[in-house]
Design a protein around this motif. Structure first.
Motif, PDB file in Angstrom:
ATOM      1  N   SER A   8       0.829  -1.216   0.000  1.00  0.00           N
ATOM      2  CA  SER A   8       0.000   0.000   0.000  1.00  0.00           C
ATOM      3  C   SER A   8       0.857   1.257   0.000  1.00  0.00           C
ATOM      4  CB  SER A   8      -0.932   0.011   1.215  1.00  0.00           C
ATOM      5  OG  SER A   8      -1.886  -1.009   1.115  1.00  0.00           O
ATOM      6  N   LYS A  11       2.204   1.638  -3.506  1.00  0.00           N
ATOM      7  CA  LYS A  11       1.188   2.070  -4.476  1.00  0.00           C
ATOM      8  C   LYS A  11       0.934   3.579  -4.384  1.00  0.00           C
ATOM      9  CE  LYS A  11      -1.572  -2.146  -4.988  1.00  0.00           C
ATOM     10  NZ  LYS A  11      -2.872  -2.745  -4.630  1.00  0.00           N
ATOM     11  N   GLN A  12       0.867   4.103  -3.157  1.00  0.00           N
ATOM     12  CA  GLN A  12       0.583   5.521  -2.988  1.00  0.00           C
ATOM     13  C   GLN A  12       1.799   6.391  -3.278  1.00  0.00           C
ATOM     14  OE1 GLN A  12      -2.552   6.666  -2.801  1.00  0.00           O
ATOM     15  NE2 GLN A  12      -2.869   4.477  -3.157  1.00  0.00           N
ATOM     16  N   GLY A  15       2.344   6.235  -6.948  1.00  0.00           N
ATOM     17  CA  GLY A  15       1.334   7.059  -7.611  1.00  0.00           C
ATOM     18  C   GLY A  15       1.687   8.534  -7.545  1.00  0.00           C
ATOM     19  N   HIS A 160      -4.488  13.836 -15.371  1.00  0.00           N
ATOM     20  CA  HIS A 160      -5.487  13.368 -14.412  1.00  0.00           C
ATOM     21  C   HIS A 160      -4.824  12.767 -13.170  1.00  0.00           C
ATOM     22  CE1 HIS A 160      -8.797  14.094 -17.126  1.00  0.00           C
ATOM     23  NE2 HIS A 160      -8.105  13.497 -18.093  1.00  0.00           N
ATOM     24  N   TRP A 161      -5.626  12.623 -12.139  1.00  0.00           N
ATOM     25  CA  TRP A 161      -5.241  11.993 -10.877  1.00  0.00           C
ATOM     26  C   TRP A 161      -4.790  10.559 -11.137  1.00  0.00           C
ATOM     27  CZ3 TRP A 161      -4.426  13.048  -5.883  1.00  0.00           C
ATOM     28  CH2 TRP A 161      -4.523  12.017  -4.952  1.00  0.00           C
ATOM     29  N   VAL A 162      -3.760  10.141 -10.433  1.00  0.00           N
ATOM     30  CA  VAL A 162      -3.288   8.758 -10.491  1.00  0.00           C
ATOM     31  C   VAL A 162      -3.697   8.096  -9.174  1.00  0.00           C
ATOM     32  CG1 VAL A 162      -1.260   7.255 -10.595  1.00  0.00           C
ATOM     33  CG2 VAL A 162      -1.353   9.326 -12.000  1.00  0.00           C
ATOM     34  N   ARG A 163      -4.532   7.063  -9.256  1.00  0.00           N
ATOM     35  CA  ARG A 163      -5.030   6.391  -8.057  1.00  0.00           C
ATOM     36  C   ARG A 163      -3.951   5.616  -7.326  1.00  0.00           C
ATOM     37  NH1 ARG A 163      -6.701   1.693  -6.384  1.00  0.00           N
ATOM     38  NH2 ARG A 163      -6.456   0.631  -8.368  1.00  0.00           N
ATOM     39  N   ALA A 164      -3.091   4.942  -8.072  1.00  0.00           N
ATOM     40  CA  ALA A 164      -2.030   4.132  -7.478  1.00  0.00           C
ATOM     41  C   ALA A 164      -0.949   3.919  -8.526  1.00  0.00           C
ATOM     42  CB  ALA A 164      -2.590   2.777  -7.027  1.00  0.00           C
TER      43      ALA A 164
END
Length: 166
Positions: A8, A11-12, A15, A160-164
């Motif tokens: 986790s 991923k963040q 991202g 755009h936003w990158v979720r992960a």
């Protein structure tokens, strides 16, 4: 740290780095050398992303050289003055190397590693390595947002936003 927590965190953090890379990649080449504030922020965040991934701490250095100045430049970013305006490709290559370094550190560190103190060479910052990752991620996010704001101002658009992490 549980493997799922490590995953986790990666991923963040990954991202956040991806959002930074997307912003830099989207900036028009013709503006890169004209609107220097975008370059300076990109350079600054690349320097400190790499620096805060240096465990244990070491003196500040960079593959794209800079000079330390006692004066804060007019743009007010910091006292790190790049020796020249480096290309987008140079900054992006450095960020990709730092992204891999971040990934490998997070996924291969032990519980003991995450709990070790990270002590900046000058002693100004002392924190557990896990907190250092969060601090570094927040720093990347802060500057990715600045770059996206400049992109919107200069081009009318931003990634755009990158979720992960990919």
């Amino acid at each position: 740290m549980l493997p799922s927590h490590r995953e986790s965190l990666w991923k963040q953090f990954g991202g956040s780095i991806d959002m930074l890379v997307n912003a830099i990649s989207a900036y028009p080449e013709n503006l890169w050398y004209q609107e220097k504030k975008f370059f300076y922020i990109s350079y600054h965040v690349a320097v400190f992303l790499d620096y805060y991934l240096t465990i244990p701490a070491a003196p500040l250095s960079a593959p794209l050289p800079f000079t330390l100045s006692d004066e804060i430049p007019a743009d007010g970013i910091d006292d790190i003055v790049p020796d020249k305006i480096y290309s987008k490709e140079e900054i992006l290559a450095w960020l990709q190397a730092s992204r891999k370094k971040c990934h490998d550190l997070i996924l291969h560190m032990t519980e003991i590693d995450f709990n070790q103190p990270w002590v900046e060479v000058d002693g100004n910052k002392v924190m557990p390595v896990f907190e250092l990752f969060l601090y570094n991620m927040r720093h990347v996010q802060h500057h990715a947002a600045q770059l996206n704001m400049l992109l919107r101002k200069d081009t009318g658009d931003a990634p755009h936003w990158v979720r992960a992490a990919r």
